[in-house]
Every structure is written in C-alpha cells, then in structure tokens.
Design a protein around this motif. Structure first.
Motif, short mmCIF file in Angstrom:
data_model
loop_
_atom_site.label_atom_id
_atom_site.label_comp_id
_atom_site.label_asym_id
_atom_site.label_seq_id
_atom_site.Cartn_x
_atom_site.Cartn_y
_atom_site.Cartn_z
N LEU A 31 -17.22 57.85 54.04
CA LEU A 31 -17.89 58.65 55.49
C LEU A 31 -18.01 57.37 56.49
CD1 LEU A 31 -20.43 61.22 54.29
CD2 LEU A 31 -18.26 61.74 55.31
N LEU A 32 -17.30 57.33 57.77
CA LEU A 32 -17.81 56.41 58.69
C LEU A 32 -18.54 56.84 59.86
CD1 LEU A 32 -14.30 56.31 57.94
CD2 LEU A 32 -14.91 54.06 58.78
N LEU A 33 -19.61 56.03 59.95
CA LEU A 33 -20.68 56.56 60.82
C LEU A 33 -20.89 55.38 62.33
CD1 LEU A 33 -23.46 56.67 58.06
CD2 LEU A 33 -22.42 58.35 59.32
N PRO A 34 -20.30 56.06 63.37
CA PRO A 34 -20.16 55.17 64.67
C PRO A 34 -21.34 54.32 65.01
CG PRO A 34 -19.09 57.44 64.60
CD PRO A 34 -20.04 57.47 63.61
N GLU A 35 -21.22 53.51 65.92
CA GLU A 35 -22.08 53.06 66.66
C GLU A 35 -22.86 54.24 67.70
OE1 GLU A 35 -24.56 50.94 67.52
OE2 GLU A 35 -23.51 49.01 67.86
N GLY A 36 -24.07 53.68 68.19
CA GLY A 36 -24.83 54.73 68.81
C GLY A 36 -25.77 53.87 69.92
N GLU A 37 -26.81 54.51 70.08
CA GLU A 37 -27.86 54.09 71.12
C GLU A 37 -29.31 54.03 70.60
OE1 GLU A 37 -27.12 55.65 74.92
OE2 GLU A 37 -25.16 54.86 75.15
N PRO A 38 -30.32 53.38 70.90
CA PRO A 38 -31.71 53.58 70.44
C PRO A 38 -32.30 54.87 70.77
CG PRO A 38 -31.46 51.30 71.52
CD PRO A 38 -30.03 52.02 71.79
N SER A 39 -32.01 55.32 72.01
CA SER A 39 -32.18 56.75 72.02
C SER A 39 -31.28 57.51 73.40
CB SER A 39 -33.72 56.61 72.96
OG SER A 39 -33.61 55.93 74.29
N GLY A 40 -31.36 58.83 73.26
CA GLY A 40 -30.37 59.51 73.85
C GLY A 40 -30.14 60.93 73.42
N THR A 41 -30.11 61.82 74.06
CA THR A 41 -29.62 63.46 73.58
C THR A 41 -28.49 63.85 74.12
OG1 THR A 41 -30.91 64.26 75.33
CG2 THR A 41 -32.22 63.81 73.20
N ARG A 42 -27.70 62.94 75.04
CA ARG A 42 -26.37 63.24 75.37
C ARG A 42 -25.44 63.42 74.22
NH1 ARG A 42 -24.47 59.40 79.79
NH2 ARG A 42 -25.38 57.85 78.53
N GLY A 111 -20.91 52.20 58.12
CA GLY A 111 -21.66 52.42 59.53
C GLY A 111 -21.61 51.15 60.14
N HIS A 112 -21.29 50.90 61.45
CA HIS A 112 -21.58 50.29 62.33
C HIS A 112 -22.60 50.20 63.50
CE1 HIS A 112 -20.35 47.89 65.91
NE2 HIS A 112 -20.39 46.88 65.29
N GLY A 113 -23.52 49.25 63.56
CA GLY A 113 -24.67 49.16 64.52
C GLY A 113 -25.57 50.34 64.27
N MET A 114 -25.66 51.26 64.97
CA MET A 114 -26.77 52.40 64.57
C MET A 114 -26.15 53.07 63.31
SD MET A 114 -28.14 55.33 66.85
CE MET A 114 -26.44 56.60 66.59
N GLY A 115 -24.90 53.06 63.54
CA GLY A 115 -24.39 53.71 62.32
C GLY A 115 -24.69 53.01 60.80
N GLY A 116 -24.70 51.95 60.98
CA GLY A 116 -25.15 51.03 59.68
C GLY A 116 -26.29 51.22 59.20
N ARG A 117 -27.41 51.38 60.29
CA ARG A 117 -28.89 51.73 59.96
C ARG A 117 -28.85 53.20 59.35
NH1 ARG A 117 -34.11 52.12 64.10
NH2 ARG A 117 -35.47 52.48 62.51
N ALA A 118 -28.01 54.05 60.21
CA ALA A 118 -27.96 55.42 59.35
C ALA A 118 -27.28 55.48 58.01
CB ALA A 118 -27.01 56.25 60.09
N ALA A 119 -26.29 54.68 57.88
CA ALA A 119 -25.84 54.53 56.36
C ALA A 119 -26.98 53.97 55.29
CB ALA A 119 -24.75 53.77 56.34
N LEU A 120 -27.79 52.83 55.80
CA LEU A 120 -28.83 52.60 54.81
C LEU A 120 -29.91 53.70 54.61
CD1 LEU A 120 -28.88 49.04 56.46
CD2 LEU A 120 -28.17 49.37 53.78
#
Length: 254
Positions: A31-42, A111-120
């Motif tokens: 499962l590949l988890l993309p980059e994201g942002e610290p906050s945002g609901t868009r 995951g990359h970036g925010m996705g890396g944190r989500a993966a962990l």
C-alpha cells in the motif's frame, strides 16, 4: 426545504496494480501512502497521488513473479490534522480493506513524507509485515505533548530512508525515532541519502531499488542485499546512518 448534507467522503484504494490487475493470485500487497500536509480538510492533491506511481510501478515489476499487488491509498483529506491523525486512520482502514479483498496476505506499507508517518503509525495492524518510510514528516519534540509512538513497530521490519538535505522533514527527527524503535525492535534500519532533498529525486533509482529490495525480502523472504542485511544487523548508530551508495540496485536484477 433545507439542503441535505452531503455524505462524508471515505478513504479508498486506487486501482489495483500487479497481480490483482492481471487477475492472478495475490500473495502479498503493498500500500502506497502519498505525501500530504500538516493540516487541511480539502481533498488530497492529485499531484501527491501521481507522485507515488513511479515507485508503485517499480515495486510491481520487482514482485511480478511473487504475486505482488499494489494500491495507492486515497485519503479522505490532505491533512494529518493533529490528534485526529487522519492519514494514519486511513492507512489502517486500507489495510483492513486489503484483508477483506485478498484474505490473509502479508502487507507492506510504503509512505513518503506525511505518508511515511502514517505508515509507521499504522504498522500495528496484525496484517502488516513491514514498513518503508521515505523522508517521513515527524513533529519536533516541542510541538507535541508525547513523543511519536514506536511500540506498534515491534514485530515488524522497518526501513527508513531520508535525504540529508531535506528542508521540509528534518532527517535528524527520523534518526531519533529510528533510535528509539531500534531499542524495542532489532529489525529496524535507516539509510541516509546524501545531498538529496525531501523528494529524493536526485537518487530516485537507488531509493526505488532499496524499497524493492526491502519489500521482497520482508514479504516473500527472498533475502536482502548485503547493504540492507548489514544495516539491520549493525547496532546504532551504524545501522541507522547507513549511506545509500550511488548505483545501488544496478546489479540486483529487481
């Protein structure tokens, strides 16, 4: 008449790649988890999803004979959003969806970036065998009340890779997390991609080869390349500051 509320958007899996797309038996899923942002609901950025596709294709090619399937996870929103940890929740949902679709198969979270944190964070799900966190975005200690958890990584094989010139996600924070995780779980390694930035573009081929080597070794027990095996075996700081050599993967045949 009052306007009817729109249903909340749910997370979803992108189209299947690899064994699932070819209607072959699936023996493992990434499962590949993309980059994201610290906050945002868009809605998540389409560019962040598209950025994961080259790595997804590389992994699928490497695991073709093993029955590897891949999906990109589409988050509900683009932000981590503090204690809500929306990306981590979506990653956990995605693992459960994999189990529903494919049954008892090992799962690797990449995951990359925010996705890396989500993966962990989502590694605690019982179906998860391994985690690859690329340039993971992690909060500084003075920004959170409690340190980033690592107990969920026990029993998983974990690879972190981080560019030394990353100006968006502090590489020293991923080292500190890896150091804490290594105390509870010896199957943790970390590679430093010298002179590369957050996107890991300068050494893209080597990073992709590293991820493929680790994925195949953890999901299908195909063995690791010598650098990965050495990094897993070495005590801190050596195994957590392993340099990713230029040309890595050129002779691996993956």
């Amino acid at each position: 008449m009052a306007q009817q509320a729109l249903p909340e958007r749910g997370a979803r899996l992108g189209r299947p790649m690899g064994a699932a797309a070819a209607r072959r038996t699936v023996h493992g899923v990434v499962l590949l988890l993309p980059e994201g942002e610290p906050s945002g609901t868009r809605r998540p950025s389409r560019l962040s999803v598209a950025a994961t596709l080259p790595l997804a294709r590389r992994l699928v090619r490497a695991g073709r004979e093993e029955g590897l399937a891949a999906h990109v996870v589409h988050y509900r929103c683009r932000g981590w959003n503090g204690a809500a940890a929306d990306a981590a929740s979506d990653a956990t949902w995605a693992v459960e969806e994999v189990v529903r679709r494919y049954g008892d198969v090992p799962v690797c979270l990449v995951g990359h970036g925010m996705g890396g944190r989500a993966a962990l964070r989502a590694a605690g799900h019982e179906a998860v065998t391994s985690v690859v966190a690329l340039a993971p975005w992690l909060p500084a200690p003075d920004e959170v009340l409690e340190p980033e958890p690592v107990k969920q990584l026990v029993g998983r094989q974990v690879l972190i890779a981080h560019g030394t010139n990353d100006e968006r996600s502090d590489p020293e924070l991923s080292y500190r997390l890896a150091e804490r995780a290594k105390k509870a779980n010896r199957d943790v390694c970390r590679f430093e991609v010298h002179t590369d930035g957050h996107g890991l573009h300068q050494h893209r081929s080597e990073v992709q080869a590293l991820a493929a080597d680790f994925l195949l070794g953890t999901l299908f027990h195909s063995g690791f390349s010598r650098p990965v095996a050495d990094a897993l075996a070495a005590p801190p700081p050596l195994g957590l500051r392993m340099p990713l050599a230029a040309g890595f993967g050129a002779n691996l045949g993956r």
